[in-house]
Design a protein around this motif. Structure first.
Motif, PDB file in Angstrom:
ATOM      1  N   ALA A 225       6.167  98.740 -65.527  1.00 32.59           N
ATOM      2  CA  ALA A 225       5.237  99.599 -65.202  1.00 32.59           C
ATOM      3  C   ALA A 225       4.659  99.063 -66.754  1.00 32.59           C
ATOM      4  O   ALA A 225       3.003  99.774 -66.287  1.00 32.59           O
ATOM      5  CB  ALA A 225       6.364 100.973 -66.280  1.00 32.59           C
ATOM      6  N   GLN A 226       4.644  98.181 -67.916  1.00 36.98           N
ATOM      7  CA  GLN A 226       4.200  98.516 -68.980  1.00 36.98           C
ATOM      8  C   GLN A 226       3.641  97.329 -68.873  1.00 36.98           C
ATOM      9  O   GLN A 226       3.162  96.257 -67.557  1.00 36.98           O
ATOM     10  CB  GLN A 226       4.820  98.241 -69.831  1.00 36.98           C
ATOM     11  N   LYS A 227       1.900  96.526 -69.250  1.00 34.33           N
ATOM     12  CA  LYS A 227       1.270  95.978 -68.583  1.00 34.33           C
ATOM     13  C   LYS A 227       1.838  95.020 -69.782  1.00 34.33           C
ATOM     14  O   LYS A 227       1.357  95.222 -70.783  1.00 34.33           O
ATOM     15  CB  LYS A 227      -0.584  96.027 -68.352  1.00 34.33           C
ATOM     16  N   MET A 228       1.260  93.553 -69.508  1.00 37.45           N
ATOM     17  CA  MET A 228       1.263  92.650 -70.705  1.00 37.45           C
ATOM     18  C   MET A 228       0.132  92.803 -70.789  1.00 37.45           C
ATOM     19  O   MET A 228      -1.225  92.743 -69.989  1.00 37.45           O
ATOM     20  CB  MET A 228       1.854  91.638 -70.791  1.00 37.45           C
ATOM     21  N   THR A 229      -0.803  92.206 -72.171  1.00 38.74           N
ATOM     22  CA  THR A 229      -1.892  92.541 -72.734  1.00 38.74           C
ATOM     23  C   THR A 229      -3.145  91.236 -73.775  1.00 38.74           C
ATOM     24  O   THR A 229      -2.209  90.041 -73.921  1.00 38.74           O
ATOM     25  CB  THR A 229      -2.690  92.916 -73.831  1.00 38.74           C
ATOM     26  N   LEU A 230      -4.273  90.370 -73.536  1.00 37.64           N
ATOM     27  CA  LEU A 230      -4.652  90.420 -73.931  1.00 37.64           C
ATOM     28  C   LEU A 230      -4.876  90.315 -75.522  1.00 37.64           C
ATOM     29  O   LEU A 230      -4.468  91.922 -75.741  1.00 37.64           O
ATOM     30  CB  LEU A 230      -6.397  89.872 -73.789  1.00 37.64           C
ATOM     31  N   GLU A 231      -4.928  89.739 -76.755  1.00 34.82           N
ATOM     32  CA  GLU A 231      -4.939  90.614 -78.583  1.00 34.82           C
ATOM     33  C   GLU A 231      -6.296  91.646 -78.288  1.00 34.82           C
ATOM     34  O   GLU A 231      -5.830  92.554 -78.823  1.00 34.82           O
ATOM     35  CB  GLU A 231      -5.115  89.196 -79.362  1.00 34.82           C
ATOM     36  N   ASP A 232      -6.549  90.994 -77.445  1.00 33.00           N
ATOM     37  CA  ASP A 232      -8.144  92.596 -77.776  1.00 33.00           C
ATOM     38  C   ASP A 232      -7.921  93.683 -76.537  1.00 33.00           C
ATOM     39  O   ASP A 232      -8.175  94.972 -77.315  1.00 33.00           O
ATOM     40  CB  ASP A 232      -9.697  91.770 -77.664  1.00 33.00           C
ATOM     41  N   GLY A 233      -6.362  93.826 -76.170  1.00 37.77           N
ATOM     42  CA  GLY A 233      -5.738  95.112 -75.113  1.00 37.77           C
ATOM     43  C   GLY A 233      -6.386  94.972 -73.993  1.00 37.77           C
ATOM     44  O   GLY A 233      -6.029  96.483 -73.340  1.00 37.77           O
ATOM     45  N   THR A 234      -7.442  93.838 -73.663  1.00 37.24           N
ATOM     46  CA  THR A 234      -7.572  93.920 -72.025  1.00 37.24           C
ATOM     47  C   THR A 234      -5.608  93.628 -71.528  1.00 37.24           C
ATOM     48  O   THR A 234      -5.578  92.836 -71.442  1.00 37.24           O
ATOM     49  CB  THR A 234      -8.575  92.848 -71.979  1.00 37.24           C
ATOM     50  N   GLU A 235      -5.708  94.569 -70.401  1.00 39.73           N
ATOM     51  CA  GLU A 235      -4.774  94.581 -69.842  1.00 39.73           C
ATOM     52  C   GLU A 235      -4.885  93.249 -68.524  1.00 39.73           C
ATOM     53  O   GLU A 235      -5.996  92.754 -68.089  1.00 39.73           O
ATOM     54  CB  GLU A 235      -4.232  95.693 -68.583  1.00 39.73           C
ATOM     55  N   LEU A 236      -3.151  92.920 -68.387  1.00 41.05           N
ATOM     56  CA  LEU A 236      -3.901  91.474 -67.402  1.00 41.05           C
ATOM     57  C   LEU A 236      -2.802  91.830 -66.328  1.00 41.05           C
ATOM     58  O   LEU A 236      -1.459  92.569 -66.330  1.00 41.05           O
ATOM     59  CB  LEU A 236      -2.092  90.129 -68.392  1.00 41.05           C
ATOM     60  N   GLU A 237      -3.314  91.023 -65.008  1.00 44.05           N
ATOM     61  CA  GLU A 237      -2.392  91.658 -63.583  1.00 44.05           C
ATOM     62  C   GLU A 237      -1.921  89.604 -63.935  1.00 44.05           C
ATOM     63  O   GLU A 237      -2.060  89.140 -63.838  1.00 44.05           O
ATOM     64  CB  GLU A 237      -3.521  91.627 -62.577  1.00 44.05           C
ATOM     65  N   PRO A 238      -0.555  90.793 -63.764  1.00 43.80           N
ATOM     66  CA  PRO A 238       0.562  89.189 -63.505  1.00 43.80           C
ATOM     67  C   PRO A 238       0.471  88.920 -61.744  1.00 43.80           C
ATOM     68  O   PRO A 238       0.620  90.204 -60.951  1.00 43.80           O
ATOM     69  CB  PRO A 238       2.095  89.986 -64.138  1.00 43.80           C
ATOM     70  N   ALA A 239       0.576  87.531 -61.812  1.00 40.86           N
ATOM     71  CA  ALA A 239       0.988  87.255 -60.672  1.00 40.86           C
ATOM     72  C   ALA A 239       1.930  87.378 -59.693  1.00 40.86           C
ATOM     73  O   ALA A 239       2.922  87.313 -60.132  1.00 40.86           O
ATOM     74  CB  ALA A 239       0.528  85.667 -60.631  1.00 40.86           C
ATOM     75  N   LEU A 240       1.865  87.934 -58.910  1.00 40.20           N
ATOM     76  CA  LEU A 240       3.495  88.814 -57.563  1.00 40.20           C
ATOM     77  C   LEU A 240       3.964  89.293 -58.919  1.00 40.20           C
ATOM     78  O   LEU A 240       5.135  89.909 -58.328  1.00 40.20           O
ATOM     79  CB  LEU A 240       3.958  87.756 -57.184  1.00 40.20           C
ATOM     80  N   GLY A 241       3.162  89.597 -59.438  1.00 39.19           N
ATOM     81  CA  GLY A 241       3.739  91.155 -60.208  1.00 39.19           C
ATOM     82  C   GLY A 241       5.343  90.847 -61.574  1.00 39.19           C
ATOM     83  O   GLY A 241       5.533  90.591 -61.937  1.00 39.19           O
ATOM     84  N   ILE A 242       5.121  89.182 -61.424  1.00 37.24           N
ATOM     85  CA  ILE A 242       5.447  88.456 -62.769  1.00 37.24           C
ATOM     86  C   ILE A 242       4.604  87.705 -63.857  1.00 37.24           C
ATOM     87  O   ILE A 242       5.575  88.054 -65.274  1.00 37.24           O
ATOM     88  CB  ILE A 242       6.205  87.107 -61.800  1.00 37.24           C
TER      89      ILE A 242
END
Length: 364
Positions: free
Chosen positions: A114-131
């Motif tokens: 449910a949570q997103k990983m991000t860059l250091e500036d807070g930009t959300e990352l879309e993980p490939a195939l949810g991984i």
């Protein structure tokens, strides 16, 4: 508290991938943090880079991965800290209409974190195939973690991690979708990673005649190494005629199209025995169209099937296939052509484009 680790992203379409610092949050309910050990370089990752899957940049790439669970969120019971896992992109929900019909392999609402990983500036990352496993750590839904035994070394993890996507797709196309039975004949059109995995799957299932078709002699040699009993270079021979010749004029019981083009699908359709099965596991592009005489579709009977992720259930299939690998019946090591580091991914994509590897695998 959140952790900062190194990962590889595609920031924009067709740009070189970048090694950056990413922020991985603590796992929430139903989530797990995994220390990534290995991750295969799959064509799907290249499709993300090229914009073939979407435009939700930046993407955190990588998905064919093994790792060690280092933290779990509330309610997680089926994996624990310290478990070795293969990551999957089919964490079934158990609640959708497919799951309730007893067909979880077609789950319409698979789980991701449910949570997103991000860059250091807070930009959300879309993980490939949810991984998103081209990273030192990744956050996933706990259902995306399948615990396995017998993969202690990095070399073994590199091999079994490929079950996370392409190799599972090929093996599953033969075993699950094609339902290959002992003594049957199988033809596989297209002998890249998925195709040769289908060859290996057909052998594992007990097929006695396994025909590999490609235009590349090196790929055909690899298919022969992994179980093909007949090889056909379709630059030099008509594929349909050659498959019929190898099956006493009847055609194969199962024909697997691991390319996904109208031309190869038509070959598969006419190269099968009367009432044989055609399995499409190669992924077409949106503009492709297929035209077949409807009378031929009716008159030949049998089944025309599509195979999604090898119609696998990770919790069922991954441990079983790892056992087959451990017993020497499934040579997963043969799919690992080279190992690379995270900072060599651009080079690995170029090697992939050249068609000289089955799989490059990142080791961390």
């Amino acid at each position: 508290m959140s952790q900062k680790v190194t990962g590889v992203i595609a920031r924009e379409k067709n740009a070189p991938v970048e090694l950056v610092t990413i922020v991985v949050p603590d796992p929430g309910p139903g989530e797990a943090v995994v220390d990534v050990d290995t991750c295969g370089v799959c064509h799907t990752d290249l499709h993300y880079v090229q914009g073939g899957i979407g435009d939700d940049y930046p993407y955190l790439l990588g998905h064919e991965a093994t790792g060690t669970v280092t933290a779990v969120g509330e309610g997680v019971e089926h994996v624990a800290v310290g478990d070795t896992v293969i990551l999957n992109w089919r964490a079934v929900c158990g609640e959708c209409r497919a799951c309730k019909k007893g067909e979880p392999k077609y789950c319409f609402d698979t789980h991701n974190a449910a949570q997103k990983m991000t860059l250091e500036d807070g930009t959300e990352l879309e993980p490939a195939l949810g991984i998103g496993a081209f990273a030192e750590k990744t956050l996933v839904h706990a259902g995306q973690c399948t615990k396995v035994e017998g993969a202690e070394s990095t070399e073994k993890k590199a091999a079994v991690g490929l079950l996370g996507c392409g190799i599972m797709a090929g093996i599953g196309a033969a075993i699950n979708t094609g339902e290959v039975k002992r003594g049957e004949s199988v033809a596989v059109i297209g002998c890249g990673g998925v195709g040769v995995a289908a060859v290996a799957g057909a052998k594992l299932a007990g097929a006695t005649t396994i025909i590999a078709v490609d235009i590349d002699g090196q790929k055909l040699a690899k298919a022969e190494q992994l179980g093909a009993t007949v090889t056909v270079n379709s630059k030099e021979q008509d594929a349909v005629e050659a498959i019929r010749e190898a099956t006493d004029g009847f055609g194969a019981d199962v024909v697997i199209d691991a390319v996904g083009r109208p031309e190869t699908y038509e070959q598969a359709f006419y190269a099968r025995d009367l009432a044989g099965r055609v399995v499409l596991v190669g992924v077409p592009t949106p503009e492709m169209k297929l035209e077949l005489p409807l009378l031929d579709v009716f008159g030949r009977g049998g089944a025309l099937k599509s195979s999604w992720y090898g119609d696998c259930l990770p919790e069922r299939d991954f441990p079983m296939l790892v056992d087959q690998y451990r017993l020497g019946r499934l040579p997963l090591d043969e799919f690992v052509t080279e190992t690379v580091s995270l900072d060599q991914l651009n080079e690995a994509f170029e090697t992939m484009k050249a068609g000289t590897v089955l799989r490059s695998v990142v080791t961390l």
